[in-house]
Design a protein around this motif. Structure first.
Motif, mmCIF file in Angstrom:
data_model
loop_
_atom_site.group_PDB
_atom_site.id
_atom_site.type_symbol
_atom_site.label_atom_id
_atom_site.label_comp_id
_atom_site.label_asym_id
_atom_site.label_seq_id
_atom_site.Cartn_x
_atom_site.Cartn_y
_atom_site.Cartn_z
ATOM 1 N N ARG A 159 0.798 -1.227 0.000
ATOM 2 C CA ARG A 159 0.000 0.000 0.000
ATOM 3 C C ARG A 159 0.832 1.279 0.000
ATOM 4 O O ARG A 159 0.473 2.258 -0.627
ATOM 5 C CB ARG A 159 -0.931 0.004 1.206
ATOM 6 C CG ARG A 159 -2.003 -1.055 1.109
ATOM 7 C CD ARG A 159 -2.945 -1.031 2.303
ATOM 8 N NE ARG A 159 -4.044 -1.932 2.051
ATOM 9 C CZ ARG A 159 -4.065 -3.192 2.475
ATOM 10 N NH1 ARG A 159 -3.067 -3.681 3.165
ATOM 11 N NH2 ARG A 159 -5.100 -3.956 2.200
ATOM 12 N N HIS B 272 -10.486 4.298 -8.036
ATOM 13 C CA HIS B 272 -10.564 3.474 -6.846
ATOM 14 C C HIS B 272 -11.970 3.059 -6.487
ATOM 15 O O HIS B 272 -12.925 3.742 -6.756
ATOM 16 C CB HIS B 272 -9.669 3.974 -5.723
ATOM 17 C CG HIS B 272 -10.090 5.018 -4.810
ATOM 18 N ND1 HIS B 272 -10.209 6.336 -5.132
ATOM 19 C CD2 HIS B 272 -10.316 4.918 -3.497
ATOM 20 C CE1 HIS B 272 -10.500 7.018 -4.059
ATOM 21 N NE2 HIS B 272 -10.586 6.179 -3.063
ATOM 22 N N GLY B 273 -12.054 1.803 -6.053
ATOM 23 C CA GLY B 273 -13.334 1.184 -5.776
ATOM 24 C C GLY B 273 -13.865 0.356 -6.938
ATOM 25 O O GLY B 273 -14.846 -0.358 -6.785
ATOM 26 N N ASP C 149 -13.780 -2.632 -9.965
ATOM 27 C CA ASP C 149 -13.184 -3.952 -10.163
ATOM 28 C C ASP C 149 -12.143 -3.838 -11.281
ATOM 29 O O ASP C 149 -12.131 -2.870 -12.045
ATOM 30 C CB ASP C 149 -14.261 -4.984 -10.508
ATOM 31 C CG ASP C 149 -14.937 -4.695 -11.834
ATOM 32 O OD1 ASP C 149 -14.353 -5.029 -12.886
ATOM 33 O OD2 ASP C 149 -16.039 -4.112 -11.821
ATOM 34 N N GLY D 52 -6.091 4.543 -5.313
ATOM 35 C CA GLY D 52 -6.286 4.201 -3.912
ATOM 36 C C GLY D 52 -5.160 3.307 -3.423
ATOM 37 O O GLY D 52 -4.264 2.930 -4.173
ATOM 38 N N GLY E 155 -5.867 0.441 -1.541
ATOM 39 C CA GLY E 155 -6.337 -0.924 -1.372
ATOM 40 C C GLY E 155 -6.746 -1.296 0.044
ATOM 41 O O GLY E 155 -6.801 -2.474 0.375
ATOM 42 N N TYR E 156 -7.060 -0.308 0.875
ATOM 43 C CA TYR E 156 -7.431 -0.640 2.257
ATOM 44 C C TYR E 156 -8.729 -1.422 2.353
ATOM 45 O O TYR E 156 -8.941 -2.153 3.296
ATOM 46 C CB TYR E 156 -7.512 0.627 3.116
ATOM 47 C CG TYR E 156 -6.146 1.173 3.441
ATOM 48 C CD1 TYR E 156 -5.243 0.420 4.192
ATOM 49 C CD2 TYR E 156 -5.762 2.422 3.000
ATOM 50 C CE1 TYR E 156 -3.982 0.912 4.482
ATOM 51 C CE2 TYR E 156 -4.498 2.926 3.294
ATOM 52 C CZ TYR E 156 -3.616 2.158 4.035
ATOM 53 O OH TYR E 156 -2.372 2.643 4.324
ATOM 54 N N ARG E 157 -9.620 -1.271 1.359
ATOM 55 C CA ARG E 157 -10.883 -2.024 1.393
ATOM 56 C C ARG E 157 -10.810 -3.298 0.562
ATOM 57 O O ARG E 157 -11.794 -3.991 0.391
ATOM 58 C CB ARG E 157 -12.028 -1.140 0.903
ATOM 59 C CG ARG E 157 -12.414 -0.110 1.971
ATOM 60 C CD ARG E 157 -13.539 0.756 1.513
ATOM 61 N NE ARG E 157 -12.951 1.978 0.967
ATOM 62 C CZ ARG E 157 -13.549 2.812 0.152
ATOM 63 N NH1 ARG E 157 -14.761 2.573 -0.228
ATOM 64 N NH2 ARG E 157 -12.939 3.888 -0.269
ATOM 65 N N SER E 158 -9.634 -3.593 0.052
ATOM 66 C CA SER E 158 -9.447 -4.788 -0.762
ATOM 67 C C SER E 158 -9.391 -6.024 0.133
ATOM 68 O O SER E 158 -8.805 -5.988 1.209
ATOM 69 C CB SER E 158 -8.125 -4.658 -1.528
ATOM 70 O OG SER E 158 -7.775 -5.893 -2.087
ATOM 71 N N PRO E 159 -9.984 -7.130 -0.328
ATOM 72 C CA PRO E 159 -9.875 -8.370 0.452
ATOM 73 C C PRO E 159 -8.460 -8.957 0.378
ATOM 74 O O PRO E 159 -8.076 -9.761 1.205
ATOM 75 C CB PRO E 159 -10.875 -9.307 -0.229
ATOM 76 C CG PRO E 159 -11.037 -8.764 -1.614
ATOM 77 C CD PRO E 159 -10.807 -7.273 -1.522
ATOM 78 N N PRO F 274 -2.556 -4.052 -2.554
ATOM 79 C CA PRO F 274 -3.494 -3.258 -3.350
ATOM 80 C C PRO F 274 -3.601 -3.784 -4.780
ATOM 81 O O PRO F 274 -2.622 -3.796 -5.521
ATOM 82 C CB PRO F 274 -2.883 -1.854 -3.309
ATOM 83 C CG PRO F 274 -1.436 -2.062 -3.023
ATOM 84 C CD PRO F 274 -1.333 -3.322 -2.234
#
Length: 142
Positions: A20, A53-54, A56, A84, A86-90, A94
């Protein structure tokens, strides 16, 4: 035409997976070091930006290629892409940031790119330098 023709998915790209906060720096052969230094310091005006960001990966890639195609058609040279961190990435790393690091290296009209200065998104955004398109060839200001 969405820019797909300018993209070579078979171009050899061996890049490390980035975290990140890892900065990105890339130049093609022939780009002088001072150009990259000026770009990193924000000396070139950002003429357009794209916020991915956000999204797919598939949608982000389509939007990226369309954006680059439009920028080249308009004679733009320096653009910003927000991916972004990638903090919300599974995934632990990132995803979009790493895809962009590969995709931009495979695009024939990308001369250089680097992480933006901290106040402009830092490691969550890229500054991208594009080749001058033939129809603007007399307009070499970078």
């Amino acid at each position: 035409e969405d820019g797909e023709a300018r993209f070579d998915p078979h171009a050899p790209v061996a890049v490390e997976t980035l975290g990140r906060e890892d900065p990105i720096v890339f130049t093609t052969d022939g780009v002088q070091k001072n150009v990259l230094r000026k770009m990193r310091k924000g000396h070139y005006p950002i003429e357009a930006d794209l916020d991915l960001h956000g999204l797919d990966s598939h949608t982000a890639r389509q939007r990226l290629l369309r954006f680059l195609h439009e920028c080249l058609n308009d004679g733009l040279r320096c653009v910003q892409i927000i991916h972004g961190k990638g903090y919300r990435s599974p995934a632990p790393e990132p995803i979009l940031k790493n895809h962009l690091n590969r995709w931009l290296r495979q695009h024939q009209d990308v001369l250089a790119f680097c992480s933006a200065p901290r106040h402009e998104g830092g490691t969550g955004a890229l500054y991208v330098l594009l080749r001058a398109s033939a129809k603007f060839a007399g307009d070499e200001h970078i």
